[in-house]
Structure formats: structure tokens, C-alpha cells
Design an enzyme around this catalytic site. Structure first.
Site, PDB file in Angstrom:
ATOM      1  N   ILE A   1       0.835  -1.206   0.000  1.00  0.00           N
ATOM      2  CA  ILE A   1       0.000   0.000   0.000  1.00  0.00           C
ATOM      3  C   ILE A   1       0.866   1.251   0.000  1.00  0.00           C
ATOM      4  O   ILE A   1       0.652   2.178  -0.788  1.00  0.00           O
ATOM      5  CB  ILE A   1      -0.961  -0.018   1.205  1.00  0.00           C
ATOM      6  CG1 ILE A   1      -2.003  -1.125   1.014  1.00  0.00           C
ATOM      7  CG2 ILE A   1      -1.650   1.344   1.368  1.00  0.00           C
ATOM      8  CD1 ILE A   1      -2.829  -1.424   2.247  1.00  0.00           C
TER       9      ILE A   1
ATOM     10  N   ARG B   1      12.300   2.588   7.757  1.00  0.00           N
ATOM     11  CA  ARG B   1      13.531   1.961   8.259  1.00  0.00           C
ATOM     12  C   ARG B   1      14.193   1.056   7.235  1.00  0.00           C
ATOM     13  O   ARG B   1      15.370   0.707   7.363  1.00  0.00           O
ATOM     14  CB  ARG B   1      13.223   1.158   9.526  1.00  0.00           C
ATOM     15  CG  ARG B   1      12.341  -0.061   9.306  1.00  0.00           C
ATOM     16  CD  ARG B   1      12.037  -0.759  10.613  1.00  0.00           C
ATOM     17  NE  ARG B   1      11.129  -1.886  10.424  1.00  0.00           N
ATOM     18  CZ  ARG B   1      10.627  -2.608  11.419  1.00  0.00           C
ATOM     19  NH1 ARG B   1      10.928  -2.310  12.670  1.00  0.00           N
ATOM     20  NH2 ARG B   1       9.819  -3.608  11.178  1.00  0.00           N
TER      21      ARG B   1
ATOM     22  N   ASN C   1       1.562   6.179   7.243  1.00  0.00           N
ATOM     23  CA  ASN C   1       1.170   4.911   6.642  1.00  0.00           C
ATOM     24  C   ASN C   1       1.738   3.688   7.371  1.00  0.00           C
ATOM     25  O   ASN C   1       1.424   2.561   7.010  1.00  0.00           O
ATOM     26  CB  ASN C   1       1.614   4.892   5.165  1.00  0.00           C
ATOM     27  CG  ASN C   1       1.412   3.546   4.507  1.00  0.00           C
ATOM     28  OD1 ASN C   1       0.279   3.108   4.314  1.00  0.00           O
ATOM     29  ND2 ASN C   1       2.504   2.872   4.191  1.00  0.00           N
TER      30      ASN C   1
ATOM     31  N   ASN D   1       0.590  -5.422  11.714  1.00  0.00           N
ATOM     32  CA  ASN D   1      -0.298  -6.231  12.551  1.00  0.00           C
ATOM     33  C   ASN D   1       0.566  -7.332  13.165  1.00  0.00           C
ATOM     34  O   ASN D   1       0.710  -8.421  12.630  1.00  0.00           O
ATOM     35  CB  ASN D   1      -1.425  -6.822  11.711  1.00  0.00           C
ATOM     36  CG  ASN D   1      -2.554  -7.351  12.559  1.00  0.00           C
ATOM     37  OD1 ASN D   1      -2.366  -7.679  13.724  1.00  0.00           O
ATOM     38  ND2 ASN D   1      -3.745  -7.430  11.976  1.00  0.00           N
TER      39      ASN D   1
ATOM     40  N   SER E   1      -7.132   1.022  10.215  1.00  0.00           N
ATOM     41  CA  SER E   1      -7.531  -0.359   9.955  1.00  0.00           C
ATOM     42  C   SER E   1      -8.880  -0.651  10.583  1.00  0.00           C
ATOM     43  O   SER E   1      -9.214  -0.129  11.653  1.00  0.00           O
ATOM     44  CB  SER E   1      -6.487  -1.321  10.541  1.00  0.00           C
ATOM     45  OG  SER E   1      -6.969  -2.647  10.551  1.00  0.00           O
TER      46      SER E   1
ATOM     47  N   TYR F   1      -1.805  -3.830  18.158  1.00  0.00           N
ATOM     48  CA  TYR F   1      -2.204  -3.229  16.886  1.00  0.00           C
ATOM     49  C   TYR F   1      -3.597  -2.623  16.986  1.00  0.00           C
ATOM     50  O   TYR F   1      -3.830  -1.505  16.509  1.00  0.00           O
ATOM     51  CB  TYR F   1      -2.162  -4.292  15.795  1.00  0.00           C
ATOM     52  CG  TYR F   1      -2.461  -3.800  14.410  1.00  0.00           C
ATOM     53  CD1 TYR F   1      -1.563  -2.998  13.723  1.00  0.00           C
ATOM     54  CD2 TYR F   1      -3.643  -4.160  13.764  1.00  0.00           C
ATOM     55  CE1 TYR F   1      -1.826  -2.553  12.436  1.00  0.00           C
ATOM     56  CE2 TYR F   1      -3.925  -3.732  12.478  1.00  0.00           C
ATOM     57  CZ  TYR F   1      -3.012  -2.933  11.817  1.00  0.00           C
ATOM     58  OH  TYR F   1      -3.283  -2.489  10.539  1.00  0.00           O
TER      59      TYR F   1
ATOM     60  N   LYS G   1      -4.352   1.317  16.438  1.00  0.00           N
ATOM     61  CA  LYS G   1      -5.206   1.822  15.366  1.00  0.00           C
ATOM     62  C   LYS G   1      -6.451   2.521  15.918  1.00  0.00           C
ATOM     63  O   LYS G   1      -6.976   3.447  15.295  1.00  0.00           O
ATOM     64  CB  LYS G   1      -5.582   0.689  14.416  1.00  0.00           C
ATOM     65  CG  LYS G   1      -4.409   0.220  13.551  1.00  0.00           C
ATOM     66  CD  LYS G   1      -3.782   1.376  12.785  1.00  0.00           C
ATOM     67  CE  LYS G   1      -2.664   0.933  11.869  1.00  0.00           C
ATOM     68  NZ  LYS G   1      -2.039   2.069  11.160  1.00  0.00           N
TER      69      LYS G   1
ATOM     70  N   ALA H   1      -9.831  -2.587   5.150  1.00  0.00           N
ATOM     71  CA  ALA H   1     -10.193  -3.897   5.705  1.00  0.00           C
ATOM     72  C   ALA H   1      -9.264  -4.958   5.127  1.00  0.00           C
ATOM     73  O   ALA H   1      -8.206  -5.238   5.668  1.00  0.00           O
ATOM     74  CB  ALA H   1     -11.649  -4.211   5.427  1.00  0.00           C
TER      75      ALA H   1
ATOM     76  N   THR I   1      -1.865  -7.538  -0.646  1.00  0.00           N
ATOM     77  CA  THR I   1      -0.538  -6.945  -0.668  1.00  0.00           C
ATOM     78  C   THR I   1       0.506  -8.057  -0.565  1.00  0.00           C
ATOM     79  O   THR I   1       0.171  -9.210  -0.235  1.00  0.00           O
ATOM     80  CB  THR I   1      -0.347  -5.992   0.526  1.00  0.00           C
ATOM     81  OG1 THR I   1      -0.422  -6.759   1.742  1.00  0.00           O
ATOM     82  CG2 THR I   1      -1.417  -4.901   0.536  1.00  0.00           C
TER      83      THR I   1
END
Length: 264
Positions: free
Chosen positions: A22, A42, A93, A97, A143, A156, A160, A187, A191
Site C-alpha cells: 500500500i 527503516r 502509513n 499487525n 484499519s 495493533y 489503530k 479492511a 498486498t
């Protein structure tokens, strides 16, 4: 439609993922619009991305940064500020998870928060002086886990959820400066990371089929391109009176009636 992003300095975190992720997709779409991406990540993959962008004649900068380290984030924003003297958009961005659940340690939970939420706060904090000058805007990638839960991923989910709360808080806080703040909620999107994950599951193909069946619109996953389209429109001045919004790009996954999923 011309989104008027040409020459705009867009700070984007977490965009040095694999090709087709993404973040990488948003990065390439920004380049296509003539924006100036300031990439914070990173992964040293970012060096190659920025070199390729510069070879197209578009200015860009990559600040290799561990976004769990406050000093490194501050240094990255200082570098961007010194090079361009302006920031028009912050696009947060980063998201992993990471499966930090109730059985995790305190340290693991805090590390998840630092990566998935605190980095958002720090990037905006250090970009804010220049955002005020440009009357720029903030877009946070969120998310559905923040709203639906998932199980076994407390870090996570909490992060979020916090990102959504910060999105609205900043929308209120920054009204006097004309700064907009919104979030995109995703959702299920296909990816490289999703592909890697599904391959670790026994009978992954069957699991994938069961997931796809639960997506109401066309029973398919949202593509990174579809997410990027909405991101670019939202950060553009074509969305000049949109702030404090949670924009769902999910094929109806979160909100539509479960009766739609009844098989014949």
C-alpha cells in the site's frame, strides 16, 4: 482530474515496503501526480525507490528512520524541513499487525504502540510548524481492526484505535490553522505481506476464499491502487472541506448488512 499536487511536499511514512504494498503504491501515485515525496522508513529499500524517482526528474528525499525512535523521527523531519522549507501533507502509513496479544509482555505491547501509533504523533508534531505555514493536511492510514477487533492483536488494535482518536483530535485542534485531518480505513487488501501471511496458514487457499466471500462488493479484496486513489483525492485541495472523517475503502466489509453474505 488534476489534483493540484504538483510540487507539494508530502511526508509519507512506511512507503519503502515491497513493490505492490500500500505504501509503495501510494508513493508511486504521488510521483505520477508530480508531488515531492519525503519518504520516512527503516527499510533501506527506500534508497532504490528514491533514486528511481529522481531519475525521472522528480525531486525526492529518503530519510532512513526507525520510527520507534523519537530522535530519529526528529532528525528526519529536520532534514526534510531544511531541504524544502515546507511541508504540505503528512501521510502516516506505518502499520504492522504484529500479533501482540494479551499473552505479550509489557515491553512488547509498548513497542507495538510506538510503531503503530506514537510514530504518527511524533511525525505530525515535528512537521506541524511547516504544516501551519502551508495550511496543509494530515492523512492517517487506519484499519478496520480498530472498530471490529480481530483477536490476538491487542497492540495493533489499541494503536489503530488511538490513530482514529488522534485523527479527530487533530481535526479539532488544528481548525484555527486551516489544517485538515482525516483517516482512511482499510479492511482486506491484497498486498505482498498478505500473500506472505496466507502462505503460512495450513490450507491457506481455503482460508483466503472464506475471507474474500465476506467482502460484499464483488467478493474481492480492495486493491492498493484503489486505496491510493482515495488517499490522493483526500490530501488534495479537491477535498478542501473534508476534515475529521473516517473514509472506508473496504468494499462494504465493515458496515454492510451481513445478510448480503448468505449463500444461495
Amino acid at each position: 482530474m488534476d489534483l493540484n499536487l504538483r510540487g507539494k511536499v508530502v511526508v509519507i511514512s512506511g512507503a519503502a515496503g515491497k513493490e505492490g504494498s500500500i505504501g509503495e503504491t501510494i508513493l508511486q501515485r504521488l510521483v505520477g501526480e508530480g508531488a515531492i515525496p519525503a519518504l520516512i522508513d527503516r527499510n533501506d529499500r527506500g534508497h532504490g525507490y528514491i533514486k528511481a524517482i529522481q531519475q525521472k526528474g522528480i525531486d525526492a528525499i529518503f530519510c532512513q528512520t526507525d520510527v520507534t525512535n523519537p530522535k530519529e523521527i526528529e532528525h528526519a523531519l529536520t532534514s526534510i524541513s531544511e531541504k524544502y522549507g515546507r511541508i504540505d501533507v503528512v501521510l502516516n502509513n506505518v502499520g504492522v499487525n504484529d500479533g501482540v496479544g494479551l499473552d505479550a509482555s509489557y515491553e512488547e505491547f509498548m513497542d507495538s504502540l510506538k510503531l503503530n501509533m506514537v510514530s504518527y504523533f511524533l511525525i505530525v508534531k515535528h512537521a506541524l510548524p511547516l504544516l501551519k505555514k502551508s495550511k496543509g493536511n494530515i492523512l492517517n492510514i487506519g484499519s478496520k481492526v480498530a472498530l471490529t477487533g480481530q483477536g490476538r492483536t491487542s497492540g495493533y488494535a489499541a494503536s489503530k484505535g488511538g490513530v482514529l482518536a488522534l485523527t479527530r483530535e487533530w481535526a479539532v485542534d488544528l481548525i484555527p490553522y486551516g489544517i485538515r485531518s482525516n483517516a482512511i480505513i482499510i479492511a482486506e487488501s491484497w498486498t505482498p505481506s498478505y500473500d506472505t501471511w496466507i502462505k503460512t496458514i495450513p490450507d491457506g487457499a481455503k482460508k483466503l476464499q472464506s475471507i474474500v466471500k465476506k467482502i460484499p462488493l464483488e467478493n474481492r479484496m480492495t486493491t492498493p491502487d484503489e486505496i491510493a486513489n482515495v488517499c490522493l483525492f483526500t490530501i488534495s485541495d479537491r477535498s478542501s472541506h473534508t476534515t475529521g472523517q473516517y473514509i472506508f475503502v473496504d468494499g462494504g466489509y465493515v458496515h454492510l448488512d451481513r445478510a448480503l453474505l448468505t449463500e444461495d
